[in-house]
Design a protein around this motif. Structure first.
Motif, short mmCIF file in Angstrom:
data_model
loop_
_atom_site.label_atom_id
_atom_site.label_comp_id
_atom_site.label_asym_id
_atom_site.label_seq_id
_atom_site.Cartn_x
_atom_site.Cartn_y
_atom_site.Cartn_z
N TYR A 106 -37.41 -85.40 -36.11
CA TYR A 106 -38.66 -85.73 -36.80
C TYR A 106 -39.84 -85.12 -36.03
N ASP A 107 -40.17 -83.88 -36.37
CA ASP A 107 -41.25 -83.20 -35.66
C ASP A 107 -42.10 -82.33 -36.58
N ALA A 108 -41.98 -82.57 -37.91
CA ALA A 108 -42.65 -81.71 -38.87
C ALA A 108 -43.81 -82.43 -39.54
N ASN A 109 -44.96 -81.80 -39.56
CA ASN A 109 -46.13 -82.26 -40.33
C ASN A 109 -47.19 -81.18 -40.26
N LEU A 110 -47.65 -80.77 -41.43
CA LEU A 110 -48.65 -79.71 -41.54
C LEU A 110 -49.90 -80.03 -40.73
N CYS A 111 -50.18 -81.31 -40.54
CA CYS A 111 -51.41 -81.72 -39.86
C CYS A 111 -51.44 -81.35 -38.38
N ARG A 112 -50.31 -80.94 -37.85
CA ARG A 112 -50.32 -80.55 -36.43
C ARG A 112 -51.22 -79.35 -36.20
N HIS A 113 -51.35 -78.51 -37.23
CA HIS A 113 -52.23 -77.35 -37.11
C HIS A 113 -53.70 -77.76 -37.08
N LEU A 114 -54.05 -78.75 -37.91
CA LEU A 114 -55.42 -79.25 -37.91
C LEU A 114 -55.74 -79.91 -36.57
N LYS A 115 -54.81 -80.69 -36.07
CA LYS A 115 -54.98 -81.35 -34.77
C LYS A 115 -55.22 -80.32 -33.66
N LYS A 116 -54.46 -79.24 -33.71
CA LYS A 116 -54.63 -78.18 -32.71
C LYS A 116 -56.01 -77.53 -32.84
N ALA A 117 -56.41 -77.22 -34.09
CA ALA A 117 -57.71 -76.58 -34.30
C ALA A 117 -58.85 -77.49 -33.85
N ALA A 118 -58.69 -78.81 -34.10
CA ALA A 118 -59.74 -79.77 -33.69
C ALA A 118 -59.85 -79.86 -32.18
N THR A 119 -58.80 -79.46 -31.47
CA THR A 119 -58.82 -79.47 -30.01
C THR A 119 -59.29 -78.14 -29.44
N VAL A 120 -58.81 -77.04 -30.00
CA VAL A 120 -59.10 -75.71 -29.47
C VAL A 120 -60.44 -75.18 -29.94
N GLN A 121 -60.80 -75.45 -31.19
CA GLN A 121 -62.05 -74.93 -31.76
C GLN A 121 -62.78 -76.04 -32.53
N PRO A 122 -63.10 -77.14 -31.88
CA PRO A 122 -63.61 -78.33 -32.58
C PRO A 122 -64.90 -78.11 -33.36
N PHE A 123 -65.76 -77.24 -32.88
CA PHE A 123 -67.08 -77.09 -33.52
C PHE A 123 -67.15 -75.88 -34.44
N ASP A 124 -66.02 -75.20 -34.62
CA ASP A 124 -65.99 -74.10 -35.58
C ASP A 124 -65.94 -74.66 -37.00
N LEU A 125 -66.53 -73.92 -37.93
CA LEU A 125 -66.55 -74.34 -39.33
C LEU A 125 -65.14 -74.41 -39.88
N ALA A 126 -64.80 -75.51 -40.56
CA ALA A 126 -63.50 -75.67 -41.20
C ALA A 126 -63.61 -75.58 -42.72
N VAL A 127 -64.63 -76.22 -43.28
CA VAL A 127 -64.80 -76.26 -44.73
C VAL A 127 -66.28 -76.19 -45.07
N ALA A 128 -66.61 -75.42 -46.10
CA ALA A 128 -67.95 -75.42 -46.66
C ALA A 128 -67.83 -75.42 -48.17
N VAL A 129 -68.57 -76.30 -48.84
CA VAL A 129 -68.51 -76.42 -50.29
C VAL A 129 -69.89 -76.12 -50.87
N GLN A 130 -69.92 -75.16 -51.77
CA GLN A 130 -71.16 -74.70 -52.38
C GLN A 130 -71.49 -75.50 -53.63
N LYS A 131 -72.77 -75.85 -53.79
CA LYS A 131 -73.28 -76.44 -55.02
C LYS A 131 -74.57 -75.72 -55.41
N TYR A 132 -74.62 -75.33 -56.69
CA TYR A 132 -75.83 -74.69 -57.20
C TYR A 132 -76.64 -75.74 -57.94
N ILE A 133 -77.75 -76.15 -57.36
CA ILE A 133 -78.55 -77.25 -57.91
C ILE A 133 -80.00 -76.81 -58.06
N LYS A 134 -80.47 -76.87 -59.28
CA LYS A 134 -81.87 -76.57 -59.59
C LYS A 134 -82.33 -75.23 -59.01
N GLY A 135 -81.50 -74.21 -59.21
CA GLY A 135 -81.90 -72.87 -58.84
C GLY A 135 -81.68 -72.49 -57.39
#
Length: 570
Positions: free
Chosen positions: A8-37
């Motif tokens: 029992y050693d499989a879980n996709l989240c291990r990659h996120l855990k690693k990224a949160a440790t190695v590059q914690p302040f790097d951008l992970a997600v950005a969501v665009q919204k077009y509002i009022k121009g």
């Protein structure tokens, strides 16, 4: 398969855990919204994505959605989509992911088959669930994904409307305990345990639940790293929700543009160009129809995308013309990569645009579409065309080069079964006694050339076996598509005098009228006789607007055209 069945050693989240440790302040997600121009962006870095998904995992499990349960996830591409998906994986809850574009009838069938324990979705999804009775026999827990900044009275009204507890309320309920709780413990699984159910779109048949394991996800991540050369720190314009999840797992930021992901063809190119430029995206994922729309818009406004070094297209074959037009926006060293695969196995093979362009004359002459060479870790074979089930694999089933047959694939990213679809599993899976794993029959026809490149000739179900010869959809259609009046064509089967006969439906270029159909038909018959692939085809019909799949706008519903054509010819 390896010998790790009880590890029992499989879980996709291990990659996120690693990224949160190695590059914690790097951008992970950005969501665009077009509002009022103007454009607004919601952002999360890797540390924030890790923390928020931990909190949601605690909230969901304490609400009663436990490891091993199945939950529908119907959330639009958003910050919540990412935090919820990773929370579900961490908690060992099995997300059921469907394509809303498959239609209401198919959605109800999918939920009935999957028998989910919980339903997590936006208000609109819950309203449809209640109105149409989705999953009412099995679902016991309901979570509405609302906005925590909404007024309490509005949130209460949403809860009453949906019959679900609001996610913000769950988080508030458990927030007093945050400081006393450790980091959420990842629920480790065996590599081949079911971790998600992804339903096929239904664009080439009835939607089926594809059982995904963490082994499959890991193999896909490896392919993106090793074959596509995606590196940590890149930024991806994510137009397809499932692919966008690989971003954080690769240490790459997923930039989600303001568009309807279930209908990419409706996207506003201006929004996508703005997102690419805002974050200097190095990778773009787009299906052929979206690539075409962006390419046309780029050509009209002389748009340039200097930051993009890689464009990945999947879902349907992309044409040479679309690639050339889109490439005008890119630097000369940027690559457009056409990927071949399916929900059951993705990717299977890949082909860069510079090589693909060199095969265009063969494609226009009826050779099919070259989809390149298999990616690392994938074995592709061609077997004789048959509708029979094949229980056990043997190497003697494989055809030699230059013989068209059904494409069969094996490898770590190949799924092993459909969920509660035993007949579909029996028809599509072949047990390999050497690897102790299933090979997958793609349902596509193709062949290998002498150089080891794979060529695709269309769906097995779309071939036409006439009394004269066998015709294949893609090779035939690509020949007729070279006629200047033809926008696209579709080979279908009809009965004339009780004899199965090939007929080609024609959709004209938009600027043309069909007042001289007889002249066009005569020219197409002459064109057909120039090639062995199409010789013998003499029947054509002009159709005003082909029925197409919603997501890709590239997969033609030939079954519908066949019914239409049969009625037209009586």
């Amino acid at each position: 398969m390896d010998n790790s069945a009880d590890i029992y050693d499989a879980n996709l989240c291990r990659h996120l855990k690693k990224a949160a440790t190695v590059q914690p302040f790097d951008l992970a997600v950005a969501v665009q919204k077009y509002i009022k121009g103007s454009y607004q962006y919601q952002e999360l870095n890797f540390a924030e994505l890790e923390t928020k998904s931990n909190k949601i995992a605690y909230a969901l499990t304490e609400y009663g959605i436990k490891a091993g349960m199945k939950s529908v996830l119907m959330v639009t591409p958003s910050i919540e989509f990412f935090t919820l998906t990773f929370a579900l994986f961490k908690a060992g809850i099995i997300p059921i992911i469907v394509d809303p574009g498959m239609g209401l009838k198919n959605l109800k069938q999918c939920f009935a088959e999957a028998q989910p324990d919980a339903f997590i979705g936006i208000t609109k999804a819950h309203a449809a669930r209640r109105l149409l009775g989705w999953g009412k026999k099995s679902i016991k827990l309901y979570v509405n994904v609302d906005s925590p900044i909404e007024a309490p009275s509005f949130r209460t009204a949403k809860s009453l409307l949906t019959g679900a507890v609001n996610l913000s309320s769950l988080l508030e309920c458990y927030s007093p305990f945050e400081d006393t709780k450790p980091e959420f413990p990842i629920n480790w699984l065996r590599a081949d345990d079911m971790c998600s159910i992804l339903f096929t779109s239904g664009s080439t048949g009835t939607p089926k639940g594809v059982v995904y394991s963490h082994r499959m996800f890991e193999a896909q991540i490896d392919a993106l790293k090793n074959d596509y050369k995606i590196e940590s720190g890149e930024r991806d314009l994510a137009t397809f929700p499932l692919f966008s999840l690989f971003g954080p797992a690769l240490g790459m930021a997923s930039i989600v543009p303001d568009m309807d992901a279930s209908k990419p063809i409706t996207a506003n190119p201006t929004h996508l160009f703005a997102a690419i430029n805002q974050y200097q995206c190095s990778n773009v994922f787009a299906n052929p129809a979206l690539m075409d729309k962006l390419g046309q818009a780029g050509e009209a406004r002389q748009q340039k995308l200097p930051s993009v070094k890689r464009v990945i297209s999947a879902g349907a074959p992309v044409s040479i013309e679309v690639i050339k037009r889109f490439s005008q926006m890119l630097n000369t060293e940027a690559r457009v990569i056409n990927s071949y695969g399916a929900t059951e196995s993705l990717p299977v093979s890949m082909f860069a645009s510079d090589e693909l362009i060199m095969t265009s004359s063969l494609t226009d002459s009826g050779a099919g579409i070259c989809v390149g060479r298999p990616v690392s870790g994938v074995t592709v074979s061609i077997i004789s065309i048959t509708e029979d089930n094949i229980k056990t694999w043997s190497d003697g089933l494989a055809l030699p080069a230059n013989q068209i047959g059904e494409i069969v694939v094996s490898g770590q990213m190949v799924n092993q079964s459909y969920y509660r679809r035993e007949n579909a599993t029996l028809h599509s899976k072949v047990f390999d006694p050497t690897t102790k794993a299933m090979r997958h029959r793609m349902g596509d026809l193709g062949y290998f050339d002498d150089d080891g490149k794979l060529w695709m000739c269309g769906r097995k179900a779309h071939r036409v076996d006439s009394v004269i010869k066998r015709y294949y959809s893609i090779p035939c259609e690509r020949i007729f598509n070279t006629h200047p009046s033809v926008r696209r064509s579709a080979l279908v089967s009809v009965k004339i005098n009780n004899t199965i006969t090939p007929l080609v439906c024609i959709e004209l270029e938009q600027s043309l009228a069909c007042s001289h159909a007889s002249v066009l038909y005569s020219e197409l018959i002459t064109l057909a006789e120039k090639f062995e692939t199409t010789s013998g085809i003499t029947d054509f019909l002009i159709h005003p607007d082909f029925p197409m799949d919603v997501r890709h706008n590239a997969k033609i519903f030939r079954e519908k055209l066949s019914v239409w054509a049969q009625k037209k010819i009586g």
